[in-house]
Design an enzyme around this catalytic site. Structure first.
Site, short mmCIF file in Angstrom:
data_model
loop_
_atom_site.label_atom_id
_atom_site.label_comp_id
_atom_site.label_asym_id
_atom_site.label_seq_id
_atom_site.Cartn_x
_atom_site.Cartn_y
_atom_site.Cartn_z
CG HIS A 1 -1.97 1.04 1.24
ND1 HIS A 1 -3.18 0.88 1.88
CD2 HIS A 1 -2.01 2.28 0.70
CE1 HIS A 1 -3.90 1.97 1.74
NE2 HIS A 1 -3.20 2.85 1.02
CG HIS B 1 -1.35 6.10 -2.56
ND1 HIS B 1 -2.39 5.84 -3.41
CD2 HIS B 1 -1.72 5.66 -1.33
CE1 HIS B 1 -3.38 5.27 -2.73
NE2 HIS B 1 -2.99 5.16 -1.46
CG HIS C 1 -7.73 3.27 -0.54
ND1 HIS C 1 -7.07 2.63 -1.55
CD2 HIS C 1 -6.83 4.09 0.06
CE1 HIS C 1 -5.80 3.05 -1.57
NE2 HIS C 1 -5.63 3.93 -0.61
CD GLU D 1 -7.73 6.44 4.91
OE1 GLU D 1 -6.70 7.04 5.26
OE2 GLU D 1 -8.15 6.44 3.73
CG ASP E 1 -1.58 5.66 2.82
OD1 ASP E 1 -1.79 5.59 1.60
OD2 ASP E 1 -2.44 6.03 3.63
CG ASP E 2 -0.12 8.92 0.41
OD1 ASP E 2 -0.01 9.06 -0.82
OD2 ASP E 2 -1.12 8.41 0.96
#
Length: 340
Positions: A20, A22, A200, A203, A281-282
């Site tokens: 996961h 991005h 997703h 969340e 994630d980011d």
């Protein structure tokens, strides 16, 4: 982060996959400024420090506003290659052996960047990472859920000449108000093209969104899934099906999905038999790549070495690699654990 512990050292050398990530969210401020200058793109910050100071989010939308502003500096094939390779260098340093990365083509094509420029640049970075760093990877095309399903169909059509570069499709961006059911038909079309499916869900959105992702999109993997823990029947189903959840602890903290890492549901997920993985994630925006997610969560909730090892094994098992590739990498985890 607190002083390094023996478990941190163990985590540092542990082979793992990241499922996961991005790629646009790995754009570090230094590279953002370099590309903005090179491409003559105005950004609403006057220094690297100003960008980092802006990374104080109260919710997902606050983050997305800055995320899209940062992505505006990405214009050329070389920009996307630099972006991808910079991530893989950090991943390799964390002993990530395999990564399955999301990209958001609509973020770029809506700005006039051709689809092919994005894909060809990312693939160049992916190929370079395999050759120079030994990190394998797969590319997942994500649809932006705040846009329409018709726009998602147009993106899937634009992707067809490049399908051999993708392992799957995903669904990201603003979750609340954009349920998975909105994209049921385009996910069916992607499945018919032979692509894996992930989305997703859970969340910020409710457990009902996880149900929809399972029942209507027929996904192969859930991204996040935290709020599944509010629904006993859903917990039982996820455990029975061994559906992989790609959980992102530091993202959850930064976006206020949890108020404190001590409150994170991963220990309870493991106790209930859910197939959990840890991911970043980011990472540029949320303060840590994959090892930081392992280490900070382990410290906050008291994960054991055995639990950390299981999370790493889960990461390979939950990947879209072949059965043989998974077995090889899981055996590496087991060998490392036996030595440690």
């Amino acid at each position: 982060m607190a002083q390094s512990s023996p478990l941190d050292a163990y985590i540092a050398g542990l082979p793992k996959a990241e499922l996961h990530l991005h790629i646009e969210g790995s754009l570090e401020p230094e590279l953002m400024f370099e590309l903005a200058q090179r491409n003559n793109v105005a950004i609403p910050y006057d220094s690297v420090q100003a960008v980092r100071a802006a990374y104080d989010f109260s919710n997902l939308q606050d983050f997305l506003d800055i995320y899209y502003a940062g992505a505006a500096v990405l214009l050329t094939r070389q920009d996307f290659e630099y972006l991808a390779f910079a991530y893989f260098q950090r991943a390799a340093a964390d002993n990530v052996r395999h990564a399955e990365i999301f990209f958001d083509p609509q973020t770029h094509t809506d700005r006039g960047v051709p689809f092919g420029v994005v894909v060809e640049g990312l693939i160049a970075g992916i190929d370079r990472a395999k050759a120079e760093l030994g990190v394998s990877s797969g590319l997942i095309l994500s649809f932006l859920r705040h846009l329409t399903e018709d726009e998602a169909f147009a993106t899937l059509e634009a992707a067809k000449p490049y399908l051999h570069h993708f392992i799957g499709v995903g669904l990201d961006s603003s979750e609340v108000g954009h349920p998975p059911s909105k994209f049921q038909r385009v996910f069916a079309a992607a499945r018919d093209l032979g692509l894996k499916l992930c989305a997703h869900a859970g969340e910020e959105g409710p457990p009902a969104y996880v149900h929809e992702a399972l029942d209507l999109l027929h996904i192969d993997r859930i991204d996040h899934g935290n709020r599944s823990m509010e629904d006993e029947s859903l917990i039982a189903r996820l455990a029975a099906e061994q559906m992989t959840l790609t959980v992102c602890p530091l993202s959850n903290l930064k976006l206020c999905v949890v108020k404190d890492l001590k409150d994170h549901p991963v220990p309870e997920m493991l106790r209930r038999g859910l197939h959990v993985t840890l991911n970043s994630d980011d990472p540029s925006y949320f303060g840590g790549y994959v090892n930081e997610n392992y280490s900070q969560l382990a410290q906050a909730v008291g994960l054991t070495r055995e639990q950390v090892t299981q999370l790493a094994k889960n990461s390979f098992e939950g990947s879209f690699l072949s059965t043989e590739e998974k077995a090889t990498l899981i055996s590496e985890v087991e060998s490392y654990a036996a030595k440690g």
